[in-house]
Scaffold this motif. Structure first.
Motif, PDB file in Angstrom:
ATOM      1  N   LEU A 133       0.823  -1.214   0.000  1.00  0.00           N
ATOM      2  CA  LEU A 133       0.000   0.000   0.000  1.00  0.00           C
ATOM      3  C   LEU A 133       0.858   1.265   0.000  1.00  0.00           C
ATOM      4  CD1 LEU A 133      -2.911  -1.055   2.381  1.00  0.00           C
ATOM      5  CD2 LEU A 133      -2.984  -0.801  -0.111  1.00  0.00           C
ATOM      6  N   ALA A 134       1.964   1.241   0.735  1.00  0.00           N
ATOM      7  CA  ALA A 134       2.868   2.404   0.748  1.00  0.00           C
ATOM      8  C   ALA A 134       3.446   2.643  -0.645  1.00  0.00           C
ATOM      9  CB  ALA A 134       3.988   2.186   1.764  1.00  0.00           C
ATOM     10  N   LEU A 135       3.871   1.563  -1.300  1.00  0.00           N
ATOM     11  CA  LEU A 135       4.404   1.698  -2.659  1.00  0.00           C
ATOM     12  C   LEU A 135       3.322   2.144  -3.634  1.00  0.00           C
ATOM     13  CD1 LEU A 135       6.704  -1.450  -2.881  1.00  0.00           C
ATOM     14  CD2 LEU A 135       7.436   0.946  -2.912  1.00  0.00           C
ATOM     15  N   LEU A 136       2.129   1.543  -3.528  1.00  0.00           N
ATOM     16  CA  LEU A 136       1.036   1.880  -4.435  1.00  0.00           C
ATOM     17  C   LEU A 136       0.623   3.348  -4.301  1.00  0.00           C
ATOM     18  CD1 LEU A 136      -1.096   0.942  -6.506  1.00  0.00           C
ATOM     19  CD2 LEU A 136      -2.573   0.385  -4.554  1.00  0.00           C
ATOM     20  N   VAL A 137       0.425   3.803  -3.072  1.00  0.00           N
ATOM     21  CA  VAL A 137      -0.003   5.186  -2.854  1.00  0.00           C
ATOM     22  C   VAL A 137       1.066   6.165  -3.341  1.00  0.00           C
ATOM     23  CG1 VAL A 137      -0.535   6.907  -1.083  1.00  0.00           C
ATOM     24  CG2 VAL A 137      -1.621   4.657  -0.998  1.00  0.00           C
ATOM     25  N   SER A 138       2.320   5.900  -3.002  1.00  0.00           N
ATOM     26  CA  SER A 138       3.387   6.802  -3.450  1.00  0.00           C
ATOM     27  C   SER A 138       3.492   6.786  -4.973  1.00  0.00           C
ATOM     28  CB  SER A 138       4.725   6.440  -2.800  1.00  0.00           C
ATOM     29  OG  SER A 138       5.183   5.179  -3.247  1.00  0.00           O
ATOM     30  N   HIS A 139       3.326   5.618  -5.577  1.00  0.00           N
ATOM     31  CA  HIS A 139       3.378   5.473  -7.038  1.00  0.00           C
ATOM     32  C   HIS A 139       2.280   6.308  -7.696  1.00  0.00           C
ATOM     33  CE1 HIS A 139       3.681   3.459 -10.949  1.00  0.00           C
ATOM     34  NE2 HIS A 139       2.361   3.339 -10.893  1.00  0.00           N
ATOM     35  N   ILE A 140       1.056   6.177  -7.215  1.00  0.00           N
ATOM     36  CA  ILE A 140      -0.085   6.881  -7.817  1.00  0.00           C
ATOM     37  C   ILE A 140       0.027   8.390  -7.615  1.00  0.00           C
ATOM     38  CG2 ILE A 140      -2.581   7.238  -7.643  1.00  0.00           C
ATOM     39  CD1 ILE A 140      -2.800   4.210  -7.027  1.00  0.00           C
ATOM     40  N   VAL A 141       0.316   8.807  -6.400  1.00  0.00           N
ATOM     41  CA  VAL A 141       0.395  10.250  -6.102  1.00  0.00           C
ATOM     42  C   VAL A 141       1.526  10.900  -6.904  1.00  0.00           C
ATOM     43  CG1 VAL A 141       0.930  11.941  -4.298  1.00  0.00           C
ATOM     44  CG2 VAL A 141      -0.675  10.079  -3.831  1.00  0.00           C
ATOM     45  N   LEU A 142       2.692  10.272  -6.902  1.00  0.00           N
ATOM     46  CA  LEU A 142       3.821  10.861  -7.618  1.00  0.00           C
ATOM     47  C   LEU A 142       3.620  10.826  -9.129  1.00  0.00           C
ATOM     48  CD1 LEU A 142       6.799   9.609  -5.436  1.00  0.00           C
ATOM     49  CD2 LEU A 142       5.882  11.938  -5.614  1.00  0.00           C
ATOM     50  N   ALA A 143       2.947   9.794  -9.640  1.00  0.00           N
ATOM     51  CA  ALA A 143       2.654   9.734 -11.080  1.00  0.00           C
ATOM     52  C   ALA A 143       1.758  10.902 -11.480  1.00  0.00           C
ATOM     53  CB  ALA A 143       1.996   8.407 -11.436  1.00  0.00           C
ATOM     54  N   ALA A 144       0.784  11.207 -10.642  1.00  0.00           N
ATOM     55  CA  ALA A 144      -0.123  12.325 -10.933  1.00  0.00           C
ATOM     56  C   ALA A 144       0.604  13.664 -10.853  1.00  0.00           C
ATOM     57  CB  ALA A 144      -1.301  12.307  -9.964  1.00  0.00           C
ATOM     58  N   VAL A 145       1.454  13.818  -9.840  1.00  0.00           N
ATOM     59  CA  VAL A 145       2.153  15.085  -9.624  1.00  0.00           C
ATOM     60  C   VAL A 145       3.240  15.323 -10.676  1.00  0.00           C
ATOM     61  CG1 VAL A 145       3.737  16.259  -8.027  1.00  0.00           C
ATOM     62  CG2 VAL A 145       1.690  15.147  -7.151  1.00  0.00           C
ATOM     63  N   ILE A 146       3.888  14.268 -11.109  1.00  0.00           N
ATOM     64  CA  ILE A 146       5.063  14.426 -11.968  1.00  0.00           C
ATOM     65  C   ILE A 146       4.720  14.697 -13.428  1.00  0.00           C
ATOM     66  CG2 ILE A 146       5.483  12.011 -12.629  1.00  0.00           C
ATOM     67  CD1 ILE A 146       8.078  14.627 -11.496  1.00  0.00           C
ATOM     68  N   LEU A 147       3.524  14.321 -13.870  1.00  0.00           N
ATOM     69  CA  LEU A 147       3.180  14.468 -15.290  1.00  0.00           C
ATOM     70  C   LEU A 147       3.402  15.888 -15.814  1.00  0.00           C
ATOM     71  CD1 LEU A 147       2.197  13.300 -17.949  1.00  0.00           C
ATOM     72  CD2 LEU A 147      -0.156  13.594 -17.137  1.00  0.00           C
TER      73      LEU A 147
END
Length: 196
Positions: A133-147
């Motif tokens: 869950l920690a990896l998934l949440v960080s993955h999703i949030v950072l993917a959205a922010v980094i675009l």
């Protein structure tokens, strides 16, 4: 003389942010199934999570090679690798949206596939679920922010505005690399719970 560039920079920044927001909204709308999923769809859809992991892994490799190329001052190769990574990321986004729209959500630890995480299932995966869950949440949030930053970085790189490109890439590159690597890890962890 710098004013047109400043206006153009603001426009490109706004456009990058708008694209990022639109993509996030699209993913949210399709993932929450506000648009009904058809009863029948092609079977290749079930292969998309693996395709997504392969695209993410390929992007990771390309991004590392791109860094090596620019350290060696091979700008032509650096651009080609980044454009390929960008293309793979765009394909990933399309594939990701399709997969999450058509395929029912998989719950980490749901061994009997009843869409519930029962106490005995949770006991089996408690520690690894926290990591997942920690990896998934960080993955999703950072993917959205980094675009938006990736789009800006590409714009400046293609315009040969090296100083601005470097300034943004200092932040966008490690986050993009993290997102691609964690995408593969998340897939590897959740795939054993797929029911298709």
């Amino acid at each position: 003389m710098n004013k047109p560039f400043i206006k153009n920079d603001k426009l490109i920044f706004k456009l990058s942010v708008i694209i990022g927001i639109v993509v996030c909204l699209l993913v949210f709308i399709l993932n929450k199934r506000f648009i009904p999923v058809p009863d029948h769809f092609p079977q290749f859809i079930y292969h998309l999570p693996l395709v997504n992991a392969l695209l993410n892994g390929s992007c990771s490799f390309l991004l590392i090679c791109s860094l090596i190329a620019i350290k060696k001052k091979n700008i032509v190769l650096h651009k080609k690798l980044n454009l390929t990574a960008f293309a793979f990321s765009a394909l990933f986004l399309i594939s990701y949206v399709m997969a999450h729209y058509f395929i029912p959500e998989t719950i980490y630890g749901d061994v009997n596939h009843n869409q519930l995480l029962e106490p005995n299932e949770l006991a089996l995966v408690a520690d690894s679920r926290t990591v997942y869950l920690a990896l998934l949440v960080s993955h999703i949030v950072l993917a959205a922010v980094i675009l938006p930053l990736i789009l800006l970085s590409f714009y400046y790189g293609l315009q040969n505005e090296v100083i601005k490109h470097k300034k943004i890439t200092r932040y966008s590159y490690p986050v993009w690399l993290y997102v691609t690597i964690t995408g593969v890890i998340v897939y590897t962890m959740i795939s054993k719970f797929y029911n298709f």
